[in-house]
Design a protein around this motif. Structure first.
Motif, PDB file in Angstrom:
ATOM      1  N   LEU A 137       0.843  -1.198   0.000  1.00  0.00           N
ATOM      2  CA  LEU A 137       0.000   0.000   0.000  1.00  0.00           C
ATOM      3  C   LEU A 137       0.880   1.250   0.000  1.00  0.00           C
ATOM      4  CD1 LEU A 137      -2.941   1.060   0.205  1.00  0.00           C
ATOM      5  CD2 LEU A 137      -2.657   1.084   2.672  1.00  0.00           C
ATOM      6  N   LYS A 138       1.925   1.231   0.809  1.00  0.00           N
ATOM      7  CA  LYS A 138       2.866   2.346   0.860  1.00  0.00           C
ATOM      8  C   LYS A 138       3.533   2.550  -0.497  1.00  0.00           C
ATOM      9  CE  LYS A 138       6.883   3.985   3.490  1.00  0.00           C
ATOM     10  NZ  LYS A 138       7.866   3.658   4.548  1.00  0.00           N
ATOM     11  N   GLN A 139       3.922   1.434  -1.137  1.00  0.00           N
ATOM     12  CA  GLN A 139       4.572   1.509  -2.448  1.00  0.00           C
ATOM     13  C   GLN A 139       3.620   2.051  -3.501  1.00  0.00           C
ATOM     14  OE1 GLN A 139       7.931   0.828  -3.150  1.00  0.00           O
ATOM     15  NE2 GLN A 139       7.294   1.900  -5.004  1.00  0.00           N
ATOM     16  N   LEU A 140       2.361   1.632  -3.433  1.00  0.00           N
ATOM     17  CA  LEU A 140       1.358   2.093  -4.403  1.00  0.00           C
ATOM     18  C   LEU A 140       1.153   3.601  -4.290  1.00  0.00           C
ATOM     19  CD1 LEU A 140      -0.744   1.195  -6.566  1.00  0.00           C
ATOM     20  CD2 LEU A 140      -2.411   1.057  -4.712  1.00  0.00           C
ATOM     21  N   GLU A 199       3.316   5.763  -3.109  1.00  0.00           N
ATOM     22  CA  GLU A 199       4.536   6.417  -3.604  1.00  0.00           C
ATOM     23  C   GLU A 199       4.525   6.464  -5.129  1.00  0.00           C
ATOM     24  OE1 GLU A 199       7.773   4.274  -1.881  1.00  0.00           O
ATOM     25  OE2 GLU A 199       7.561   5.216   0.098  1.00  0.00           O
ATOM     26  N   ASN A 200       4.006   5.410  -5.734  1.00  0.00           N
ATOM     27  CA  ASN A 200       3.903   5.370  -7.201  1.00  0.00           C
ATOM     28  C   ASN A 200       2.971   6.458  -7.723  1.00  0.00           C
ATOM     29  OD1 ASN A 200       5.612   3.189  -7.239  1.00  0.00           O
ATOM     30  ND2 ASN A 200       4.002   1.655  -7.508  1.00  0.00           N
ATOM     31  N   ILE A 201       1.881   6.721  -6.978  1.00  0.00           N
ATOM     32  CA  ILE A 201       0.954   7.790  -7.377  1.00  0.00           C
ATOM     33  C   ILE A 201       1.698   9.116  -7.441  1.00  0.00           C
ATOM     34  CG2 ILE A 201      -1.046   9.175  -6.657  1.00  0.00           C
ATOM     35  CD1 ILE A 201      -2.192   6.682  -5.361  1.00  0.00           C
ATOM     36  N   GLN A 202       2.475   9.404  -6.377  1.00  0.00           N
ATOM     37  CA  GLN A 202       3.222  10.667  -6.339  1.00  0.00           C
ATOM     38  C   GLN A 202       4.203  10.764  -7.503  1.00  0.00           C
ATOM     39  OE1 GLN A 202       4.653  11.468  -2.139  1.00  0.00           O
ATOM     40  NE2 GLN A 202       3.609   9.524  -1.793  1.00  0.00           N
ATOM     41  N   GLN A 203       4.870   9.655  -7.806  1.00  0.00           N
ATOM     42  CA  GLN A 203       5.837   9.648  -8.908  1.00  0.00           C
ATOM     43  C   GLN A 203       5.159   9.862 -10.253  1.00  0.00           C
ATOM     44  OE1 GLN A 203       7.863   5.913  -8.443  1.00  0.00           O
ATOM     45  NE2 GLN A 203       8.795   6.493  -6.485  1.00  0.00           N
ATOM     46  N   GLU A 204       4.011   9.197 -10.455  1.00  0.00           N
ATOM     47  CA  GLU A 204       3.284   9.326 -11.719  1.00  0.00           C
ATOM     48  C   GLU A 204       2.772  10.746 -11.922  1.00  0.00           C
ATOM     49  OE1 GLU A 204       2.894   7.095 -14.237  1.00  0.00           O
ATOM     50  OE2 GLU A 204       4.344   5.942 -13.089  1.00  0.00           O
ATOM     51  N   ILE A 205       2.295  11.378 -10.830  1.00  0.00           N
ATOM     52  CA  ILE A 205       1.818  12.762 -10.933  1.00  0.00           C
ATOM     53  C   ILE A 205       2.988  13.692 -11.240  1.00  0.00           C
ATOM     54  CG2 ILE A 205       0.783  14.699  -9.666  1.00  0.00           C
ATOM     55  CD1 ILE A 205      -0.924  12.653  -8.144  1.00  0.00           C
ATOM     56  N   SER A 206       4.115  13.485 -10.555  1.00  0.00           N
ATOM     57  CA  SER A 206       5.271  14.379 -10.736  1.00  0.00           C
ATOM     58  C   SER A 206       5.849  14.288 -12.146  1.00  0.00           C
ATOM     59  CB  SER A 206       6.347  14.069  -9.699  1.00  0.00           C
ATOM     60  OG  SER A 206       6.904  12.781  -9.919  1.00  0.00           O
ATOM     61  N   LYS A 207       5.643  13.149 -12.820  1.00  0.00           N
ATOM     62  CA  LYS A 207       6.149  12.977 -14.195  1.00  0.00           C
ATOM     63  C   LYS A 207       5.479  13.938 -15.171  1.00  0.00           C
ATOM     64  CE  LYS A 207       7.441   8.080 -13.912  1.00  0.00           C
ATOM     65  NZ  LYS A 207       7.080   6.710 -14.352  1.00  0.00           N
ATOM     66  N   LEU A 237       2.160  14.037   3.779  1.00  0.00           N
ATOM     67  CA  LEU A 237       0.703  13.820   3.690  1.00  0.00           C
ATOM     68  C   LEU A 237       0.381  12.371   3.349  1.00  0.00           C
ATOM     69  CD1 LEU A 237      -2.151  15.186   3.621  1.00  0.00           C
ATOM     70  CD2 LEU A 237      -1.785  15.513   1.173  1.00  0.00           C
ATOM     71  N   TYR A 238       1.074  11.823   2.353  1.00  0.00           N
ATOM     72  CA  TYR A 238       0.797  10.445   1.923  1.00  0.00           C
ATOM     73  C   TYR A 238       1.309   9.430   2.952  1.00  0.00           C
ATOM     74  CZ  TYR A 238      -1.125  11.572  -2.654  1.00  0.00           C
ATOM     75  OH  TYR A 238      -1.944  12.019  -3.664  1.00  0.00           O
ATOM     76  N   GLY A 239       2.393   9.782   3.644  1.00  0.00           N
ATOM     77  CA  GLY A 239       2.886   8.907   4.717  1.00  0.00           C
ATOM     78  C   GLY A 239       1.856   8.781   5.819  1.00  0.00           C
ATOM     79  N   LYS A 240       1.208   9.900   6.152  1.00  0.00           N
ATOM     80  CA  LYS A 240       0.162   9.875   7.180  1.00  0.00           C
ATOM     81  C   LYS A 240      -1.047   9.076   6.703  1.00  0.00           C
ATOM     82  CE  LYS A 240       1.487  14.050   9.632  1.00  0.00           C
ATOM     83  NZ  LYS A 240       1.385  15.497   9.732  1.00  0.00           N
ATOM     84  N   LEU A 241      -1.320   9.123   5.412  1.00  0.00           N
ATOM     85  CA  LEU A 241      -2.448   8.352   4.869  1.00  0.00           C
ATOM     86  C   LEU A 241      -2.234   6.857   5.110  1.00  0.00           C
ATOM     87  CD1 LEU A 241      -5.062   8.009   3.292  1.00  0.00           C
ATOM     88  CD2 LEU A 241      -3.741   8.171   1.165  1.00  0.00           C
TER      89      LEU A 241
END
Length: 538
Positions: free
Chosen positions: A342-345, A347-355, A409-413
């Motif tokens: 779940l944590k990896q998923l 993190e992937n969201i953040q990476q995909e948005i930043s791209k 924010l996502y870490g807290k999620l």
């Protein structure tokens, strides 16, 4: 004249305070000075001051200990704490023990004067012995509170919901406002993030918001036709109304005010951010949405004041990333409680948005909210009534307010999601174990009586087959075997005591037939009750 004692281990601070306070105008008298807490307490006992201005850290007794000691001695005086330490625990303790204010060094002269005026009014009101005057003041105060509440409600709806039931002209007449419809309007929204997220951080939030409101009233209001503060949910809003010619001056002064407050907050690990609308048009809800949008940029923009539209960001449809395939994967991870994936998923969201490039930070926030909404739906499906939706929403709101960056924010999620997930699992397990717990309690209290599994299941309002199944699953043996073993454990204690015959022991553990008791005893322990008794007599 009201008597004041100043207590600070720094001589220059004491002299500075004596110099900046207008004693004559405020009808105050400096009754004494102390360089440590013990000396201060002796002076307080001797002089019975009305007000004590004390440093939070002093030799002998700290300012906080001084408040506590005066309380224990039932000494009635008002404390103003001054400190160079904006530590959350100091602030919280000071207010908890009854301090009127906690003023940070370097001391703001205006803040100290306003605090002293507030204390003086409070003392004068307490000393006024006229019953009629008190009743009149209470009546007036009640009317003021009613008017203020009504004004807050109207303005809040005007800003956030486009509530046009009252015109600005009518608001001016009813509540004494000075809105000018021909002038420009804007909305400011504040956010206070605190790293030390204790259960009682509301204490510091209330104090900081009061300071923000006071600074706006002193420095922003003189530039405006009107500047009204509105307390929203976890927010302090301002409806600003000013001549177009002073727009940049108003923004610059807001920057100055918030930067000044922020300098005093840094050691407390707290951050103040103001989101400002574009200042175009008179659609108040639109200006409010712009201010909220500007505030959402604080996760990547560290400025104290952010004006909507100042920086151009890339925008796109976040559902390009959070598609149906992603949603199914996310829900599956929730179902099995896989924290690492779940944590990896996320993190992937953040990476995909930043791209996508220089993306609007609010898109990260939108994705965050989609994740929380999906979890709520799935938690309701999985856990039904044991899922505390209110608690989850409150934790998510706190995460949005107090996070400093997108990864934070996502870490807290992840943390909140797994905490609520395991809490729900525990509640479900407890719910399934409830008949087992109650059955064990029943055996403990009624082992000497006749106990039948079916009758006990009826007592617990569960199906007998279901009860038998969950009991064996939880305990590892069937209910009847458990009951027999429990009775035999009690029987062993009674036999070893030597106070009872074997027939009496049998009766005391629920066996009316001694032969049945003997058979059960041997089945459990491998020896008969008589052999067991003989062994312990040797």
């Amino acid at each position: 004249m009201l008597k004041v004692i100043i207590a600070d281990d720094e001589y220059l601070v004491c002299q500075f305070l004596k110099k900046i306070i207008d004693w004559k105008r405020m009808k105050l008298e400096c009754a004494g000075e102390a360089s440590n807490g013990i000396e201060a307490f002796r002076l307080i006992q001797q002089l019975s001051p009305d007000i004590v201005i004390a440093d939070v850290r002093m030799p002998g007794l700290s300012g906080l200990e001084l408040i506590e000691k005066c309380g224990q001695a039932e000494i009635d005086c008002s404390f103003i704490i001054i400190s160079g330490y904006p530590d959350f625990e100091y602030v919280k303790t000071a207010f908890t023990r009854g301090a009127i204010n906690y003023i940070l060094k370097p001391i703001d002269e205006l803040e100290l004067e306003n605090t002293l005026l507030k204390v003086c009014r409070s003392i004068e009101e307490r000393q006024d012995g006229g019953q009629w005057a008190r009743q009149l003041e209470e009546q007036q105060e009640s009317q003021i509170h009613t008017i203020n509440y009504a004004k807050q409600d109207i303005l809040c709806r005007l800003i956030t919901e486009n509530e046009n039931a009252l015109s600005l002209d009518k608001i001016n007449r009813l509540y004494g406002c000075c809105f000018n419809e021909e002038a420009a309007f804007n909305v400011a929204v504040s956010n206070l993030s605190i790293l030390d997220e204790g259960r009682e951080m509301n204490t510091i939030s209330v104090n900081v918001y009061a300071r923000i409101e006071e600074q706006f009233r002193q420095h922003i209001m003189p530039l405006c036709c009107e500047c009204q503060a509105v307390v929203g949910q976890e927010q302090l809003l301002f409806l600003l109304n000013y001549e177009p010619a002073v727009e940049h001056q108003v923004e610059a002064e807001i920057n100055h005010v918030i930067e000044k407050l922020q300098r005093n907050m840094e050691l407390m690990s707290a951050r103040i951010t103001i989101g400002l609308g574009s200042g175009r048009g008179k659609d108040y809800p639109q200006l409010y949405r712009e201010a909220i949008h500007a505030l959402g940029c604080r996760y990547v923009d560290n400025r104290c004041v952010i004006v909507d539209g100042e920086i151009s960001y890339i925008k796109f449809n976040v559902y390009e990333i959070l598609n149906l395939e992603w949603e199914n994967h996310y829900l599956n991870l929730i179902d099995v409680g896989n924290e690492n994936e779940l944590k990896q998923l996320l993190e992937n969201i953040q990476q995909e948005i930043s791209k996508k490039g220089h993306v609007d930070p609010n898109i990260y926030l939108q994705a965050f909210k989609i994740c929380t909404s999906l979890f709520q739906q799935e938690a309701k499906r999985l856990f039904h009534e044991v899922f505390d939706e209110r608690k989850y929403s409150r934790m998510i709101d706190d995460a949005c307010v107090h996070s400093r960056s997108i990864p934070d924010l996502y870490g807290k999620l992840v943390k909140i999601t797994m905490e609520i997930y395991h809490e729900c699992i525990g509640k479900v397990e407890l719910k399934e174990r409830w008949p087992v717990i109650k059955a064990k309690q029943y055996v403990e209290e009624h082992y000497a009586e006749k106990i039948v599994l079916k009758d006990l299941a009826n007592e617990l309002f569960v199906n007998a087959d279901y009860f038998s199944s969950v009991f064996k699953k939880d305990v590892g043996i069937g209910f009847n075997d458990y009951l027999r073993q429990y009775r035999m454990a009690i029987a062993q204690q009674l036999i070893r005591s030597g106070e009872y015959s074997l027939d009496q022991v049998a009766e005391k553990v629920g066996y009316l037939d001694p032969k049945h008791f003997s058979k059960s005893f041997k089945k459990t322990l491998g020896v008969s009750p008589a052999e067991y008794k003989k062994f312990y007599r040797q």
